[in-house]
Design a protein around this motif. Structure first.
Motif, PDB file in Angstrom:
ATOM      1  N   LEU A  32       0.822  -1.214   0.000  1.00 56.17           N
ATOM      2  CA  LEU A  32       0.000   0.000   0.000  1.00 56.17           C
ATOM      3  C   LEU A  32       0.853   1.260   0.000  1.00 56.17           C
ATOM      4  N   TRP A  33       1.945   1.254   0.756  1.00 57.45           N
ATOM      5  CA  TRP A  33       2.845   2.404   0.800  1.00 57.45           C
ATOM      6  C   TRP A  33       3.423   2.689  -0.585  1.00 57.45           C
ATOM      7  N   ALA A  34       3.878   1.657  -1.273  1.00 57.77           N
ATOM      8  CA  ALA A  34       4.451   1.838  -2.608  1.00 57.77           C
ATOM      9  C   ALA A  34       3.395   2.313  -3.592  1.00 57.77           C
ATOM     10  N   LEU A  39       1.077   6.684  -6.901  1.00 57.92           N
ATOM     11  CA  LEU A  39      -0.071   7.432  -7.413  1.00 57.92           C
ATOM     12  C   LEU A  39       0.004   8.922  -7.074  1.00 57.92           C
ATOM     13  N   ARG A  40       0.638   9.274  -5.976  1.00 56.30           N
ATOM     14  CA  ARG A  40       0.755  10.680  -5.595  1.00 56.30           C
ATOM     15  C   ARG A  40       1.950  11.376  -6.235  1.00 56.30           C
ATOM     16  N   GLY A  41       2.897  10.621  -6.768  1.00 63.35           N
ATOM     17  CA  GLY A  41       4.115  11.200  -7.320  1.00 63.35           C
ATOM     18  C   GLY A  41       3.952  11.674  -8.754  1.00 63.35           C
ATOM     19  N   ASN A  42       4.829  12.567  -9.146  1.00 58.97           N
ATOM     20  CA  ASN A  42       4.871  13.078 -10.509  1.00 58.97           C
ATOM     21  C   ASN A  42       6.098  12.504 -11.212  1.00 58.97           C
ATOM     22  N   VAL A  54       2.084  -1.413 -12.918  1.00 60.19           N
ATOM     23  CA  VAL A  54       1.929  -2.816 -13.307  1.00 60.19           C
ATOM     24  C   VAL A  54       2.868  -3.704 -12.490  1.00 60.19           C
ATOM     25  N   VAL A  55       4.102  -3.270 -12.308  1.00 61.12           N
ATOM     26  CA  VAL A  55       5.075  -4.055 -11.531  1.00 61.12           C
ATOM     27  C   VAL A  55       4.611  -4.199 -10.078  1.00 61.12           C
ATOM     28  N   ILE A  56       4.148  -3.110  -9.475  1.00 55.39           N
ATOM     29  CA  ILE A  56       3.711  -3.157  -8.071  1.00 55.39           C
ATOM     30  C   ILE A  56       2.468  -4.022  -7.910  1.00 55.39           C
ATOM     31  N   ILE A  57       1.543  -3.941  -8.848  1.00 55.91           N
ATOM     32  CA  ILE A  57       0.291  -4.691  -8.714  1.00 55.91           C
ATOM     33  C   ILE A  57       0.476  -6.174  -8.983  1.00 55.91           C
ATOM     34  N   PHE A  58       1.255  -6.531 -10.004  1.00 60.59           N
ATOM     35  CA  PHE A  58       1.355  -7.939 -10.386  1.00 60.59           C
ATOM     36  C   PHE A  58       2.493  -8.694  -9.704  1.00 60.59           C
ATOM     37  N   ILE A  59       3.468  -7.988  -9.150  1.00 61.20           N
ATOM     38  CA  ILE A  59       4.540  -8.628  -8.378  1.00 61.20           C
ATOM     39  C   ILE A  59       4.594  -7.884  -7.039  1.00 61.20           C
ATOM     40  N   GLY A  63       7.939  -6.146  -6.356  1.00 63.14           N
ATOM     41  CA  GLY A  63       7.670  -4.899  -7.074  1.00 63.14           C
ATOM     42  C   GLY A  63       7.655  -3.696  -6.149  1.00 63.14           C
ATOM     43  N   SER A  64       7.078  -3.874  -4.959  1.00 58.52           N
ATOM     44  CA  SER A  64       7.051  -2.780  -3.987  1.00 58.52           C
ATOM     45  C   SER A  64       8.452  -2.430  -3.516  1.00 58.52           C
ATOM     46  N   LEU A  65       9.239  -3.455  -3.227  1.00 55.97           N
ATOM     47  CA  LEU A  65      10.619  -3.206  -2.803  1.00 55.97           C
ATOM     48  C   LEU A  65      11.425  -2.521  -3.903  1.00 55.97           C
ATOM     49  N   LEU A  66      11.290  -2.999  -5.139  1.00 56.07           N
ATOM     50  CA  LEU A  66      12.017  -2.386  -6.248  1.00 56.07           C
ATOM     51  C   LEU A  66      11.599  -0.934  -6.448  1.00 56.07           C
ATOM     52  N   TYR A  67      10.292  -0.674  -6.365  1.00 61.40           N
ATOM     53  CA  TYR A  67       9.831   0.702  -6.540  1.00 61.40           C
ATOM     54  C   TYR A  67      10.392   1.609  -5.446  1.00 61.40           C
ATOM     55  N   LEU A  68      10.329   1.139  -4.194  1.00 59.09           N
ATOM     56  CA  LEU A  68      10.799   1.983  -3.104  1.00 59.09           C
ATOM     57  C   LEU A  68      12.309   2.201  -3.153  1.00 59.09           C
ATOM     58  N   LEU A  69      13.053   1.245  -3.697  1.00 62.74           N
ATOM     59  CA  LEU A  69      14.503   1.394  -3.797  1.00 62.74           C
ATOM     60  C   LEU A  69      14.942   2.126  -5.060  1.00 62.74           C
TER      61      LEU A  69
END
Length: 80
Positions: A32-34, A39-42, A54-59, A63-69
């Motif tokens: 949820l954090w990712a 969604l709030r970022g530009n 797509v990465v966060i939702i399907f993995i 995906g969340s860890l990769l996005y946050l890093l």
């Protein structure tokens, strides 16, 4: 003599509560954090945002860890 437990709900004890928090609640909060941060970022283009979504939702966990890093560094910084 009655058995005293920290929490007793249908056979769920403290050890089971800890496992539930580690394996269900923590990944859900991370996901949820990712997703909310995405969604709030530009971003410079909408394609990058869509790919991360797509990465966060399907993995979810990876995906969340990769996005946050990695993904958070790709956001456009606001000018003050």
């Amino acid at each position: 003599m009655p058995q005293t437990t920290l929490l007793f709900i249908g056979g769920i004890g403290p050890v089971e509560i800890i496992f539930l928090l580690l394996f269900i609640a923590a990944p859900l909060v991370l996901w949820l954090w990712a997703l909310i941060d995405l969604l709030r970022g530009n971003f410079s283009d909408s394609t990058t945002k869509l790919i991360w979504a797509v990465v966060i939702i399907f993995i979810p966990i990876l995906g969340s860890l990769l996005y946050l890093l990695i993904g958070r560094n790709q956001k456009v910084k606001p000018v003050n």
